[in-house]
Design an enzyme around this catalytic site. Structure first.
Site, mmCIF file in Angstrom:
data_model
loop_
_atom_site.group_PDB
_atom_site.id
_atom_site.type_symbol
_atom_site.label_atom_id
_atom_site.label_comp_id
_atom_site.label_asym_id
_atom_site.label_seq_id
_atom_site.Cartn_x
_atom_site.Cartn_y
_atom_site.Cartn_z
ATOM 1 N N HIS A 94 0.847 -1.313 0.121
ATOM 2 C CA HIS A 94 0.118 0.015 0.037
ATOM 3 C C HIS A 94 1.093 1.128 0.097
ATOM 4 O O HIS A 94 0.532 2.180 -0.897
ATOM 5 C CB HIS A 94 -0.866 0.006 1.222
ATOM 6 N N GLU A 95 1.677 1.361 0.884
ATOM 7 C CA GLU A 95 2.605 2.519 1.086
ATOM 8 C C GLU A 95 3.580 2.469 0.020
ATOM 9 O O GLU A 95 3.992 3.475 -0.405
ATOM 10 C CB GLU A 95 3.476 2.460 2.370
ATOM 11 N N HIS A 106 1.995 4.405 -2.865
ATOM 12 C CA HIS A 106 2.271 6.085 -2.766
ATOM 13 C C HIS A 106 3.491 6.441 -3.090
ATOM 14 O O HIS A 106 3.568 7.336 -3.954
ATOM 15 C CB HIS A 106 2.049 6.274 -1.192
ATOM 16 N N GLU A 134 -5.294 8.201 -2.839
ATOM 17 C CA GLU A 134 -5.238 6.713 -2.189
ATOM 18 C C GLU A 134 -5.606 5.802 -3.300
ATOM 19 O O GLU A 134 -5.369 4.335 -3.055
ATOM 20 C CB GLU A 134 -6.419 6.538 -1.100
#
Length: 706
Positions: free
Chosen positions: A491-492, A495, A520
């Site tokens: 997930h990170e 980003h 997101e």
């Protein structure tokens, strides 16, 4: 003025400040923290701030001479870049540096730069220049025109158009809000709460390393935390009720009374945040009134795809209605499972039971042993997985590069360069992945420097830090991730890639600087890769035998993945509705927030509200995502559509990666968000709802079998 989650760039001599203060030198070239020469010592933050203010002042003077419109926008962007390098470096330092002096100086720098931003945001010369540039047809690119428009809108959202008295009040409110947000965060860190449990045998052995021993007299005497215990002393454990520890206790502890005590305490502190939150709600509402809006939610939602809180609330309520029947079924299934396990046919299901029994159900039904799963995900192998993913999708490779003396903030930090064989280096990524005392408690991607075009031949490369808190088990020297941690890492990483692959002319739109309800999407999209066997088999190997993770085990994981999807969806809808309620239109008389939260929980979830608990006083998303938490649900819908329509068939192909990069990642926020989505996935990914845009939910609901 501009949102300073953003950054900027110069006119002539545009690299002077940057070159003097930032280096990507090798291991032999001494530098400062993050490659900034000023930050060789903690006190260097003072010079860092002073130089940024001086450089920004030079640019303001240049802009006041009203050069050509393209040069105005370039200079405005450099001001943002200059200021954000300091603000973002200070934030990362504040959250991760082990040296208290560095943290304190970073705090001072953040406060001073915030004050300076008020000065910039009320500068009528800059505002006039931006208005001139926006109206000028000499802005040769769509991105330049879009930047000018956004800068003007940011000025006006800051109150530049108000009379001096009102503008002064707006600035005071903005400062107050900044201070309240900081106080809210500090209270969470300073007061996690605790529960003492006796005897210590009530806590599973594999959790003992997370806890501090405490002792009491077996005759019921006073408690203490020293180890000078005699045979008359009984050993117990002091459980600090921070979110991570609470989660572990609720998942693994069979003693219901322990779970109850930990749940209640963990959802009741810090008490000081009751008052802070009330003040924050009032200050944000007063700010909205000064700006001529009905609510703070109006201010925050208007620049986004949704456009209006009414659109957001309608979307959330419709989603709530859709998932409720399935969520009720899931609740009954969990309740019946508890009754069977505890041998009590009338046992009630309580919130502190959820994690314990759902974990047990997932394991028993799908034959998933979390310890076995974790053995295939040693952290170094997971990093290899990220490298495999990037090379497969984008033809780029991560290389570990040496840190210069003074550049790192901890011995565990690693620096990677992202390199493309045709394009050269694309950016730099610091990895700070191991847990340590005093560090930011969660996982996050921190910007240090945004990408921007300096000239026709030079591009400022983005620099990002990926921060996590992974820890070793008490009986192991190897950090092994459970699968939920693998998902968080991916997930990170989504980003981070959004920033690293962005190639905007202006840092104002670099990477994640997009509409809040789109930001997101990349992170949610990359979570899918943590579940896909086609990638997992290429890096997930047993820490001791080297065996590739069995496909059967991954299938079991996938079977457990969406077992309680409706319950989780309800929770996210509930959080988003609370966020809208707190920062939406306010009644004339004071509200009982705890009563309203309890009522919303009864309306929109299948679970009881536990009287006396106030989980929202440690819900930090109310700070940086105030009135914007719904964005997570928007992102889940967008990501599901993109995964199923574009990625799922061939998730590791260069064709898939090229499509993602060319249609989405490289643009950052430089294109209209709706245009970005439809160019990538077609018009069916969104729909117009009233004055705003909502995501199509079909793909997500089908995926979750809802």
């Amino acid at each position: 003025m501009w949102k300073l989650t953003r950054r900027l760039q110069p006119h002539i001599n545009s690299t002077r400040w940057l070159v003097r203060n930032f280096r990507n030198g090798g291991a032999g070239d001494a530098t400062g923290l993050y490659g900034f020469d000023h930050l060789k010592t903690a006190k260097g933050f003072q010079r860092f701030v002073a130089d940024a203010i001086e450089r920004s002042g030079e640019l303001v003077s240049y802009i006041s001479g009203m050069p050509s419109s393209p040069e105005i926008i370039k200079a405005m962007d450099e001001i943002s870049d200059t200021v954000c390098c300091v603000v973002d470096s200070a934030e990362l330092c504040r959250q991760t540096h082990p040296d208290r002096e560095f943290v304190e100086e970073a705090n001072k720098a953040a406060i001073e730069m915030n004050d300076y931003l008020h000065h910039l945001n009320t500068n009528h010369t800059l505002y006039a220049a931006v208005k001139k540039a926006e109206q000028d047809s000499n802005l040769l690119t769509k991105e330049a025109s879009r930047t000018a428009h956004h800068l003007r809108m940011d000025f006006e959202r800051g109150g530049i158009h108000l009379d001096p008295e009102k503008l002064d009040k707006v600035n005071n409110l903005t400062t107050n809000i900044f201070q309240l947000c900081r106080e809210f965060s500090e209270n969470i860190a300073d007061d996690p709460g605790h529960v003492d449990i006796f005897p210590g045998s009530r806590i599973p052995r594999h959790l003992h390393h997370l806890l501090n021993p405490t002792y009491r007299s077996t005759s019921g005497g006073s408690r203490g935390s020293t180890r000078s215990a005699h045979k008359s002393k009984q050993k117990g454990f002091r459980i600090n009720t921070d979110p991570r520890t609470v989660s572990s206790i609720l998942q693994w502890t069979s003693d219901e009374e322990v779970r109850k005590m930990v749940y209640i305490q963990g959802n009741s502190v810090p008490h000081a945040n009751h008052g802070v939150l009330e003040k924050l709600i009032a200050a944000r509402h007063e700010l909205s009134q000064m700006m001529g809006c009905n609510s703070y939610a109006d201010i925050m939602v208007e620049p986004n795809l949704a456009k209006s809180p009414k659109v957001v609330t309608s979307f959330l309520q419709e989603l709530s209605k859709t998932v409720k029947p399935k969520a009720d079924e899931e609740f009954i299934a969990i309740r019946d499972f508890k009754r069977e396990k505890c041998g009590n046919p009338s046992a009630e299901l309580e919130p502190w039971d959820e994690t314990y029994y759902t974990s047990m159900m997932k394991s028993s039904i799908n034959d998933v042993d979390t310890a076995v799963v974790a053995s295939y995900f040693p952290l170094p192998q997971c990093i290899e997985g990220l490298k495999v993913l990037v090379e497969s999708l984008f033809g780029a490779t991560f290389h570990t590069i040496p840190l210069a003396p003074g550049e790192s903030w901890h011995p565990n930090v690693v620096k990677l360069s992202l390199h493309h064989p045709d394009e050269g280096d694309l950016g730099y990524l610091y990895l700070d992945l191991y847990s340590r005392k005093g560090k930011y408690p969660g996982c996050a991607s921190f910007a240090i420097r945004g990408g921007r075009k300096i000239s026709e031949t030079e591009y400022q490369l983005p620099v990002i830090a990926l921060v996590c808190n992974f820890s070793r088990a008490c009986d192991s020297s190897i950090v092994k991730l459970n699968h939920s941690e693998v998902e968080v890492l991916f997930h990170e990483f989504g980003h981070a890639l959004h920033s690293l692959l962005s190639r905007t002319d202006y840092q104002h739109f670099s990477g994640t600087r997009v509409a809040l309800d789109l930001a997101e999407m990349p992170s949610n999209l990359f979570e899918y890769y943590a579940w896909d066997y086609r990638l997992l088999k290429r890096f997930a190997r047993h820490y001791s035998t080297g065996e590739t993770i069995p496909e059967k085990l991954v299938n079991s994981l996938q079977g457990a993945r969406n077992m309680f999807a409706a319950t989780e969806m309800q929770r996210q809808v509930f959080y988003a509705l609370i966020d809208q309620m707190l920062f939406g239109e306010q009644p004339e008389t004071a509200r009982d927030v705890s009563h309203l939260v309890a009522e919303l929980k009864r309306q929109h979830t299948s679970w009881n509200h536990v009287e006396g608990t106030h989980w929202y006083i440690r819900f930090s998303h109310l700070l940086n995502y105030g009135a914007g938490y719904y964005s997570y649900l928007y992102a889940k819908c967008f990501a599901s559509t993109i995964w199923q329509s574009i990625c799922e068939e061939d998730p590791l192909s260069l064709n898939t990666g090229t499509l993602l990069r060319e249609k989405f990642f490289k643009h950052g926020g430089a294109k209209d968000p709706a245009e970005l989505l439809t160019d990538l996935a077609g018009k069916e990914i969104i729909s117009v709802h009233g004055e705003g845009i909502v995501p199509a939910t079909t793909y997500l609901l089908n995926e979750l079998r809802l």
